[in-house]
Write a protein that holds these residues in place. Structure first.
Motif, PDB file in Angstrom:
ATOM      1  N   ASP A  21       0.821  -1.200   0.000  1.00 40.56           N
ATOM      2  CA  ASP A  21       0.000   0.000   0.000  1.00 40.56           C
ATOM      3  C   ASP A  21       0.860   1.258   0.000  1.00 40.56           C
ATOM      4  O   ASP A  21       2.092   1.198  -0.011  1.00 40.56           O
ATOM      5  N   LEU A  25       3.339  -0.472   3.884  1.00 39.46           N
ATOM      6  CA  LEU A  25       3.076  -1.693   4.628  1.00 39.46           C
ATOM      7  C   LEU A  25       2.949  -2.881   3.675  1.00 39.46           C
ATOM      8  O   LEU A  25       2.431  -2.750   2.563  1.00 39.46           O
ATOM      9  N   LYS A  27       1.183  -6.529   3.806  1.00 32.87           N
ATOM     10  CA  LYS A  27       0.245  -7.342   4.575  1.00 32.87           C
ATOM     11  C   LYS A  27       0.102  -8.704   3.917  1.00 32.87           C
ATOM     12  O   LYS A  27      -0.036  -8.804   2.703  1.00 32.87           O
ATOM     13  N   VAL A  41      -5.926 -11.452   7.477  1.00 27.70           N
ATOM     14  CA  VAL A  41      -4.618 -10.810   7.557  1.00 27.70           C
ATOM     15  C   VAL A  41      -3.869 -11.438   8.719  1.00 27.70           C
ATOM     16  O   VAL A  41      -4.272 -11.322   9.871  1.00 27.70           O
ATOM     17  N   GLU A  43      -0.231 -11.272   8.989  1.00 26.34           N
ATOM     18  CA  GLU A  43       1.002 -10.567   9.320  1.00 26.34           C
ATOM     19  C   GLU A  43       0.992  -9.189   8.677  1.00 26.34           C
ATOM     20  O   GLU A  43       0.367  -8.976   7.628  1.00 26.34           O
ATOM     21  N   ARG A  44       1.707  -8.280   9.316  1.00 28.10           N
ATOM     22  CA  ARG A  44       1.922  -6.940   8.754  1.00 28.10           C
ATOM     23  C   ARG A  44       3.376  -6.570   8.971  1.00 28.10           C
ATOM     24  O   ARG A  44       3.858  -6.573  10.100  1.00 28.10           O
ATOM     25  N   TRP A  45       4.066  -6.251   7.873  1.00 30.86           N
ATOM     26  CA  TRP A  45       5.484  -5.927   7.936  1.00 30.86           C
ATOM     27  C   TRP A  45       5.687  -4.438   7.702  1.00 30.86           C
ATOM     28  O   TRP A  45       5.151  -3.859   6.751  1.00 30.86           O
ATOM     29  N   ASP A  47       6.323  -0.248   9.253  1.00 30.00           N
ATOM     30  CA  ASP A  47       5.577   0.795   9.942  1.00 30.00           C
ATOM     31  C   ASP A  47       5.038   1.794   8.937  1.00 30.00           C
ATOM     32  O   ASP A  47       5.664   2.044   7.899  1.00 30.00           O
ATOM     33  N   LEU A 353      -8.658  -3.857   3.538  1.00 30.72           N
ATOM     34  CA  LEU A 353      -7.326  -3.676   4.122  1.00 30.72           C
ATOM     35  C   LEU A 353      -7.012  -2.228   4.490  1.00 30.72           C
ATOM     36  O   LEU A 353      -5.855  -1.880   4.680  1.00 30.72           O
ATOM     37  N   GLN A 355      -5.842   0.673   3.968  1.00 35.57           N
ATOM     38  CA  GLN A 355      -4.996   1.623   3.239  1.00 35.57           C
ATOM     39  C   GLN A 355      -5.220   1.522   1.724  1.00 35.57           C
ATOM     40  O   GLN A 355      -5.772   0.549   1.228  1.00 35.57           O
ATOM     41  N   SER A 389      -5.615  -4.757  11.265  1.00 40.00           N
ATOM     42  CA  SER A 389      -4.342  -4.420  10.655  1.00 40.00           C
ATOM     43  C   SER A 389      -3.279  -5.447  10.953  1.00 40.00           C
ATOM     44  O   SER A 389      -2.375  -5.662  10.169  1.00 40.00           O
ATOM     45  N   THR A 390      -3.317  -6.085  12.093  1.00 43.07           N
ATOM     46  CA  THR A 390      -2.292  -7.050  12.466  1.00 43.07           C
ATOM     47  C   THR A 390      -2.940  -8.347  12.880  1.00 43.07           C
ATOM     48  O   THR A 390      -4.145  -8.423  13.121  1.00 43.07           O
TER      49      THR A 390
END
Length: 448
Positions: A21, A25, A27, A41, A43-45, A47, A353, A355, A389-390
């Motif tokens: 996005d 991020l 995802k 979702v 995992e989120r990698w 910041d 999602l 974003q 988000s996570t």
């Protein structure tokens, strides 16, 4: 409370998709058989950082040590592990130091699957292209630590356009040729081994009114992974064009599709079908097969050529806003598209999602204990997909049931409140029940 959506969802086969996005991020969305094929979702990698917006992405999903390449707005190209999100290589794209990364952003990125495997390292080759047409190809040694990764070769750079803005690039299935095009830039095909241009498109002739349409390509792809001569391109003036570089420079066929710009074009595995996405969220499939060899009968009447351009149909449902990317699963009959907020594994599920999304890719090696045939015979009915988000924010099944009950109660109560409010603010509507009450007897009136 997390954003929810209720759809008729038959479930997904076991799939794993990575989305990108504008906040930088990454995802990871997975659908497992144990969860009924409902994507979540997991995992989120990274910041949130607007300067790290992901502009392009490419994946090498080999079974041994797969790699994921992302190009960011800051001019940095990162090579990550698609399994863990760990950074493996970070490269600054500095073909022209005089230009700031914001003034010459990366719009095309490809990580080659041709690799040299060694005991201590593996090598990956990256192809990048910027808005100003500065293309670069370099090889990088990927070691265990990103600080130990070094460029094995000096980058090979060249310019793919003299004017205009490049908007996309695409590498063929054999990774020997690449297409470039954009606003004010005609399609051009390059031989990557020699870094030479082998073909350049020519603008279509003026129409019957003498009007010339300016060049504005938004996306293109090779019709078949095994044949680089056939190209399908989409334009900003909602046209889909078919080119044959062995026949002529102008499009062999061209047609209008609705009224929104074509934003994404992706080929199917059969080498005959293409998928297109528009700026209004429409997704359609075209069958490019013909009953005759149109490349040898270009002088035939236009009507005879139109009969062989078949629209297979538009997929049910829409993405949220413009479609930015389309990905075809390399093995399963699943197609994923991402809009501004939504990832849709058409026509199975929709995933919100939050974003603005820019790209989506599949991890074809993902698998779990479930079999795909189970999803063809099982219907899961109404499924509520709740996404956070996570992975830590994902609600449990019990929480989802409670949210469903609360939402249903709210939905039932809202119409009653609106009706009461409308009667209080609009006294004229009170006369209607009085007129009807004259026709009712006393018992009926008391019951009302």
């Amino acid at each position: 409370m997390p954003r929810t959506t209720k759809v008729e969802c038959p479930g997904c086969p076991p799939i794993r998709a990575l989305t990108f996005d504008v906040l930088g991020l990454v995802k990871v969305v997975e659908a497992r058989s144990k969860q009924g094929g409902v994507p979540k979702v997991v995992e989120r990698w990274g910041d949130p950082d607007a300067s790290r917006c992901v502009l392009a992405a490419s994946i090498d999903d080999c079974k041994s040590d797969p790699l994921l390449a992302v190009a960011r707005k800051s001019g940095v190209v990162e090579v990550l592990s698609p399994l863990t999100g760990d950074l493996r290589v970070s490269i600054t794209n500095s073909c022209h130091p005089d230009l700031q990364p914001e003034d010459d952003t990366i719009v095309g990125l490809h990580i080659f699957k041709k690799q040299i495997l060694e005991s201590s390292f593996r090598s990956c080759t990256l192809l990048t292209c910027t808005t100003k047409g500065h293309a670069s190809m370099r090889s990088v040694e990927v070691l265990k630590s990103p600080h130990d990764s070094i460029s094995s070769d000096s980058p090979i750079t060249w310019n793919v356009c003299a004017a205009g803005n490049i908007l996309f690039s695409k590498v063929d299935g054999n990774e020997n040729y690449a297409i470039f095009g954009g606003k004010g830039v005609e399609l051009n095909v390059w031989d990557l081994d020699a870094c030479t241009k082998i073909w350049n498109a020519k603008s279509p002739a003026k129409n019957s009114l003498g009007i010339f349409t300016p060049t504005w390509f938004t996306s293109a792809t090779f019709l078949s992974n095994d044949d680089h001569r056939k190209i399908v391109a989409g334009t900003n003036n909602h046209q889909v064009r078919l080119y044959d570089i062995s026949s002529q420079r102008r499009p062999v066929m061209s047609m209008d599709f609705r009224e929104s710009p074509i934003k994404a074009v992706t080929e199917d595995l059969d080498g005959n079908t293409i998928y297109i996405g528009t700026g209004s969220g429409d997704l359609a499939a075209f069958d490019m097969r013909t009953g005759l060899n149109i490349y040898e009968t270009v002088s035939a009447p236009v009507e005879s050529l139109w009969a062989h351009w078949k629209l297979l149909g538009c997929f049910v449902g829409k993405c949220s806003g413009s479609i930015r990317s389309i990905a075809r699963h390399p093995e399963l009959p699943v197609l994923a598209s991402c809009g501004e907020y939504l990832v849709s594994c058409l026509v199975l599920v929709w995933v919100f999602l939050k974003q603005h999304l820019s790209n989506v890719v599949f991890d074809s090696n993902f698998n779990d204990e479930g079999a795909y045939s189970d999803y063809l015979t099982t219907s899961h009915g109404n499924v509520r997909t709740e996404l956070a988000s996570t992975a830590e924010d994902l609600p449990s099944n019990k929480a989802r049931d409670e949210d469903d009950t609360l939402d249903e109660d709210m939905e039932e109560s809202l119409p009653v409140k609106r009706k009461k409010a409308s009667k209080e603010h609009n006294p004229s509507k009170k006369l209607k029940p009085k007129k009807r009450s004259k026709k009712l007897d006393g018992k009926d009136f008391d019951a009302l």
